[in-house]
Write an enzyme that holds these catalytic residues in place. Structure first.
Site, PDB file in Angstrom:
ATOM      1  CE1 TYR A 193      -4.129  -1.388  -0.629  1.00  0.00           C
ATOM      2  CE2 TYR A 193      -3.348  -3.061   0.907  1.00  0.00           C
ATOM      3  CZ  TYR A 193      -4.245  -2.634  -0.060  1.00  0.00           C
ATOM      4  OH  TYR A 193      -5.266  -3.462  -0.478  1.00  0.00           O
ATOM      5  CD  GLN A 204     -16.030  -1.944  -7.784  1.00  0.00           C
ATOM      6  OE1 GLN A 204     -15.755  -3.103  -7.501  1.00  0.00           O
ATOM      7  NE2 GLN A 204     -16.366  -1.589  -9.002  1.00  0.00           N
ATOM      8  CG  ASN A 205     -11.021   3.014  -8.635  1.00  0.00           C
ATOM      9  OD1 ASN A 205     -11.100   1.783  -8.697  1.00  0.00           O
ATOM     10  ND2 ASN A 205     -11.094   3.792  -9.686  1.00  0.00           N
ATOM     11  CG  ASP A 264      -7.670   6.340  -7.622  1.00  0.00           C
ATOM     12  OD1 ASP A 264      -8.532   7.240  -7.637  1.00  0.00           O
ATOM     13  OD2 ASP A 264      -7.686   5.405  -8.456  1.00  0.00           O
ATOM     14  CG  HIS A 281     -13.844  -1.798  -2.359  1.00  0.00           C
ATOM     15  ND1 HIS A 281     -13.773  -2.245  -3.658  1.00  0.00           N
ATOM     16  CD2 HIS A 281     -14.900  -2.445  -1.809  1.00  0.00           C
ATOM     17  CE1 HIS A 281     -14.744  -3.126  -3.881  1.00  0.00           C
ATOM     18  NE2 HIS A 281     -15.440  -3.259  -2.772  1.00  0.00           N
ATOM     19  N   GLY A 339     -15.651   0.942 -16.039  1.00  0.00           N
ATOM     20  CA  GLY A 339     -14.354   0.308 -15.808  1.00  0.00           C
ATOM     21  C   GLY A 339     -14.278  -0.641 -14.633  1.00  0.00           C
ATOM     22  CB  SER A 395     -13.632  -7.044 -14.220  1.00  0.00           C
ATOM     23  OG  SER A 395     -13.425  -7.171 -12.834  1.00  0.00           O
ATOM     24  CD  GLU A 437     -11.409  -6.353 -20.997  1.00  0.00           C
ATOM     25  OE1 GLU A 437     -10.770  -6.756 -21.975  1.00  0.00           O
ATOM     26  OE2 GLU A 437     -10.959  -6.376 -19.852  1.00  0.00           O
ATOM     27  CB  ALA A 462     -13.406   5.527 -18.973  1.00  0.00           C
TER      28      ALA A 462
END
Ligand code: NAD
Length: 239
Positions: free
Chosen positions: A61, A96-97, A99, A114, A183, A185, A211, A227
């Site tokens: 981290y 969910q990021n 950053d 998260h 973005g 999955s 995708e 994106a």
């Protein structure tokens, strides 16, 4: 490319994943081999890893912190901040990021389900709140301790832990009429279920990414592309 229309009656719920930060140079989590930035998630992102080897967890981290600090928001982060500025009371962003690129792009009404790289908290549930912490630790001896004696851990939801603010997320999804997912999955739960909850509530559901995600059949529309390339100018606000 056809625009995504946002009407004056729409309430927008946005879910973003690692892909929205890919064009800022931050590596995504590669679900098929379980690697994130070259590490196995079991070794650095689980409660078991923390118990077994906190030095390895902090090394991972700390490296993510260093990388995150030099990254800059890309046009996808900016497009979402611009959309929020146009419909501030009808916009909610759940990322969910870990950053902080959405905040740095100007997004305000957002939560990090998260956790956040820029915070740490006590490893014990001693009641101390999370603290701002952007330090890049050279070793475990440098990591401060809480007043209770526990070691500070990253303020991150490890795989196997319960995401933050789920009741608020569920409420926002139930109120939304348009869900935009960018973005991600469709591998990590419960976030992969949000689109199903939105469909049950009758919302339109749009996926944006290069995708098809695993949960592609649940989307009413898929905008294929990176994106940062497809999102500027994608939204048509009909007020
Ligand atoms: P994921 O890594 O499993 O999937 C990334 C998705 O992004 C893929 O579907 C891929 O097709 C898509 N993608 C790649 N480039 C893109 C682009 N330019 N534009 C749009 N989409 C693009 O991501 P996930 O589903 O978010 O799950 C990863 C987990 O790991 C999350 O829970 C997150 O907490 C964590 N993570 C966070 C970061 C970060 O904070 N930046 C980075 C990696 C992983």
């Amino acid at each position: 490319m056809p625009a995504v229309s946002v009407s004056s009656a729409d309430r927008v719920f946005v879910l973003t994943g690692a892909g929205v930060s890919a064009e800022s140079g931050l590596p995504t989590f590669r679900a098929e081999d379980g690697l994130w930035a070259g590490f196995r998630v079991e070794d650095v992102c689980t409660p078991d890893a923390w118990r077994r080897d906190p030095a390895a967890v902090w090394a991972f981290y700390s490296a993510r912190r260093a990388q995150g600090q030099s990254a800059k928001p890309n046009p996808a982060h900016l497009a979402l901040a611009e959309l929020e500025a146009q419909i501030p009371s009808r916009f909610f962003l759940c990322t969910q990021n870990v950053d902080d690129l959405h905040e740095r792009a100007g997004s305000a009404n957002l939560i990090h389900m998260h956790g956040e790289l820029a915070k740490s908290r006590c490893e014990h549930e001693c009641g101390s709140p999370p603290v701002e912490d952007r330090a890049v630790y050279a070793g475990l001896d440098d990591v401060p301790r809480c007043a209770c004696g526990g070691r500070l851990r990253p303020h991150i939801v490890f795989f196997g832990e319960i995401p933050f603010e789920m009741p608020r997320i569920e409420r926002e999804i139930s109120l939304s009429t348009l869900m935009l997912v960018v973005g991600t999955s469709g591998n990590v739960y419960p976030a992969a279920n949000f689109v199903h909850w939105a469909r049950q509530a009758g919302a339109r559901t749009v996926y944006i990414g290069p995708e098809r995600p695993l949960n592609a059949p649940a989307f009413t529309e898929i905008v294929e592309g990176k994106a940062g390339e497809v999102m500027p100018g994608l939204f048509r606000i009909d007020n």
